[in-house]
Design an enzyme around this catalytic site. Structure first.
Site, PDB file in Angstrom:
ATOM      1  N   GLY A  52       8.784  -9.063 -34.374  1.00 58.00           N
ATOM      2  CA  GLY A  52       9.583  -9.869 -33.448  1.00 58.00           C
ATOM      3  C   GLY A  52      11.039  -9.780 -33.845  1.00 58.00           C
ATOM      4  O   GLY A  52      11.393  -9.215 -34.886  1.00 58.00           O
ATOM      5  N   LEU A  53      11.888 -10.342 -33.041  1.00 57.53           N
ATOM      6  CA  LEU A  53      13.323 -10.303 -33.286  1.00 57.53           C
ATOM      7  C   LEU A  53      13.700 -11.066 -34.549  1.00 57.53           C
ATOM      8  O   LEU A  53      12.947 -11.916 -35.028  1.00 57.53           O
ATOM      9  CB  LEU A  53      14.063 -10.909 -32.095  1.00 57.53           C
ATOM     10  N   SER A  54      14.869 -10.758 -35.067  1.00 55.41           N
ATOM     11  CA  SER A  54      15.431 -11.565 -36.145  1.00 55.41           C
ATOM     12  C   SER A  54      15.575 -13.000 -35.646  1.00 55.41           C
ATOM     13  O   SER A  54      16.034 -13.248 -34.534  1.00 55.41           O
ATOM     14  CB  SER A  54      16.806 -11.008 -36.549  1.00 55.41           C
ATOM     15  N   GLY A  55      15.149 -13.952 -36.458  1.00 56.10           N
ATOM     16  CA  GLY A  55      15.222 -15.352 -36.056  1.00 56.10           C
ATOM     17  C   GLY A  55      14.035 -15.831 -35.260  1.00 56.10           C
ATOM     18  O   GLY A  55      13.994 -16.995 -34.839  1.00 56.10           O
ATOM     19  N   ALA A  56      13.042 -14.952 -35.039  1.00 57.48           N
ATOM     20  CA  ALA A  56      11.862 -15.347 -34.266  1.00 57.48           C
ATOM     21  C   ALA A  56      10.983 -16.329 -35.029  1.00 57.48           C
ATOM     22  O   ALA A  56      10.240 -17.114 -34.430  1.00 57.48           O
ATOM     23  CB  ALA A  56      11.051 -14.118 -33.869  1.00 57.48           C
ATOM     24  N   GLY A  57      11.031 -16.262 -36.358  1.00 59.95           N
ATOM     25  CA  GLY A  57      10.199 -17.142 -37.181  1.00 59.95           C
ATOM     26  C   GLY A  57       9.088 -16.423 -37.914  1.00 59.95           C
ATOM     27  O   GLY A  57       8.159 -17.049 -38.431  1.00 59.95           O
ATOM     28  N   LYS A  58       9.177 -15.105 -37.982  1.00 59.54           N
ATOM     29  CA  LYS A  58       8.105 -14.297 -38.595  1.00 59.54           C
ATOM     30  C   LYS A  58       7.831 -14.697 -40.034  1.00 59.54           C
ATOM     31  O   LYS A  58       6.671 -14.904 -40.422  1.00 59.54           O
ATOM     32  CB  LYS A  58       8.487 -12.805 -38.554  1.00 59.54           C
ATOM     33  N   SER A  59       8.871 -14.775 -40.854  1.00 61.91           N
ATOM     34  CA  SER A  59       8.676 -15.053 -42.278  1.00 61.91           C
ATOM     35  C   SER A  59       8.105 -16.447 -42.502  1.00 61.91           C
ATOM     36  O   SER A  59       7.229 -16.640 -43.354  1.00 61.91           O
ATOM     37  CB  SER A  59      10.007 -14.888 -43.033  1.00 61.91           C
ATOM     38  N   SER A 126      10.397  -4.506 -37.322  1.00 57.74           N
ATOM     39  CA  SER A 126       9.697  -3.280 -36.901  1.00 57.74           C
ATOM     40  C   SER A 126       9.876  -3.040 -35.402  1.00 57.74           C
ATOM     41  O   SER A 126       8.927  -3.205 -34.634  1.00 57.74           O
ATOM     42  CB  SER A 126       8.209  -3.328 -37.284  1.00 57.74           C
TER      43      SER A 126
END
EC number: 2.7.1.25
Length: 217
Positions: A52-59, A126
């Site tokens: 997902g985009l940067s800031g999406a909340g993945k981490s 990615s």
């Protein structure tokens, strides 16, 4: 030798000084194999690939998922995009070519961790479908779960927890995904998380529930 196709003039030449792969290499058969590790761990291994985009909340979501799996006695490891760039991928920039190599390396590491019998969470932007497809091809069909952390660009940009979008808009961060470098969303992810409707905790619960449905945990 490289020739100009129109004039047949030589425009470049080179010589291979050392081959990348020796003909002397052979695959070594080992006594303790993946099936033995799976039997010892008591659960199936899997790559859980959050994109997902940067800031999406993945981490944040990946961390909560690993916390839940670890508490349930599962053997896990989390590969985070920022963390990996401090070590293994510290020599890479953010050009398209470097992004491809970044994902290639992580895909290989994730496949090794699956061989170790782990549930490995991968939290990377990615951005390109082809590289995510490559990562999928490195493991068995039932050992890859793509999780699309679906956050619209305008929402991710409003959050901007690291101030990266603001810098990209000022031209300070070239090749920034979503601004001047494309993001190709998954077409058929195993799990889609609408982060405009789900809290990080709810999103993590949805991932764990999805993994149970897939028979991973």
């Amino acid at each position: 030798m490289v020739l100009d196709r129109l004039t047949n003039a030589t425009v470049g030449a080179g010589m291979i000084d050392c081959a990348l792969r020796s003909a002397n290499l052979r695959w070594q058969t080992l006594t303790v194999d993946k099936q033995a590790r799976i039997a010892r761990n008591g659960h199936r291994p899997c790559v859980v690939w959050l994109t997902g985009l940067s800031g999406a909340g993945k981490s944040t979501i990946a961390d909560l998922v690993e916390k839940a799996l670890h508490a349930d006695g599962r053997h896990t490891f989390l590969l985070d995009g920022d963390n990996v760039r401090h070590g293994l991928n510290s020599d890479l920039g953010f050009s398209d070519a470097d992004r491809v190599e970044n994902i290639r390396r992580i895909a290989e590491v994730a496949a090794l961790m699956v061989d170790a019998g782990l549930i490995v969470l991968v939290s990377f932007i990615s951005p390109f479908r082809a590289e995510r497809a490559l990562a999928r091809e490195l493991v068995a069909e039932n050992e890859f779960c793509e999780v699309f952390v679906d956050t619209p660009l305008e929402v991710a940009e409003q959050r901007d927890p690291k101030g990266l979008y603001a810098r990209a808009r000022r031209g300070e961060l070239p090749n920034f995904t979503g601004i001047d470098s494309p993001y190709e969303p998954p077409e058929n992810p195993e799990i889609r998380l609408d982060t405009t409707a789900l809290s990080p905790e709810q999103a993590a619960e949805a991932v764990v529930a999805g993994l149970r449905t897939l028979g991973v945990c």
